[in-house]
Write a protein that holds these residues in place. Sequence first.
Motif, short mmCIF file in Angstrom:
data_model
loop_
_atom_site.label_atom_id
_atom_site.label_comp_id
_atom_site.label_asym_id
_atom_site.label_seq_id
_atom_site.Cartn_x
_atom_site.Cartn_y
_atom_site.Cartn_z
N VAL A 44 -25.43 20.33 -27.53
CA VAL A 44 -24.66 19.50 -26.79
C VAL A 44 -25.15 18.31 -27.04
O VAL A 44 -25.98 17.82 -27.03
CB VAL A 44 -24.72 19.96 -25.27
N LYS A 46 -24.38 14.39 -26.14
CA LYS A 46 -23.43 13.42 -25.07
C LYS A 46 -23.95 12.08 -25.74
O LYS A 46 -25.04 11.65 -26.18
CB LYS A 46 -24.54 13.56 -23.94
N SER A 55 -19.12 10.75 -23.38
CA SER A 55 -18.61 11.96 -23.89
C SER A 55 -19.42 12.83 -24.28
O SER A 55 -20.55 12.83 -24.51
CB SER A 55 -17.81 11.32 -25.06
N THR A 56 -18.95 13.92 -24.22
CA THR A 56 -19.67 15.14 -24.40
C THR A 56 -19.17 16.27 -25.22
O THR A 56 -17.84 16.45 -25.43
CB THR A 56 -20.17 16.07 -23.27
#
Length: 145
Positions: A44, A46, A55-56
């Motif tokens: 993930v 970020k 935003s991810t």
Amino acid sequence: GDGRGGVASLLWTGQCDTPETATILGTTGSLCFDAAAHTPTRLVVKARASRTEASTDVLEFPLPDDDGAHAWNYPGSIALQYEAEAVARAVRAGSIEAPEWTHEDSRAAHRLVEDVRESLAPSRPDHAAALAADVQTDKPGDFDF
């Protein structure tokens, strides 16, 4: 680097059950490697544009199929297949290193580990023996499997 230095907070233990994740926090974002961190299948990412906007992105890395023919010491070890395939491609191409992880990448990783080791080692020469003895000493809550 930019000369500003940095800070790290690390936890490693063989004494308890941990979530087996790895998270790297930066000034404008973070990376989170899902369990098990030694063979993550999900990352993930970020990125923060401001204090209120971010935003991810989620990147998936599925493990190769495992036919069950081998007993693995660690969960997810089938992922070593990716490294073996990269080495095979490099050998077939006549290269002495894989572009995914070069000799200089290995040297940089070893320098980093050595820097961390040196920064943690006190000046006492008996520290390694004392640390080894401490690791072997039963702690409250220890139990045998």
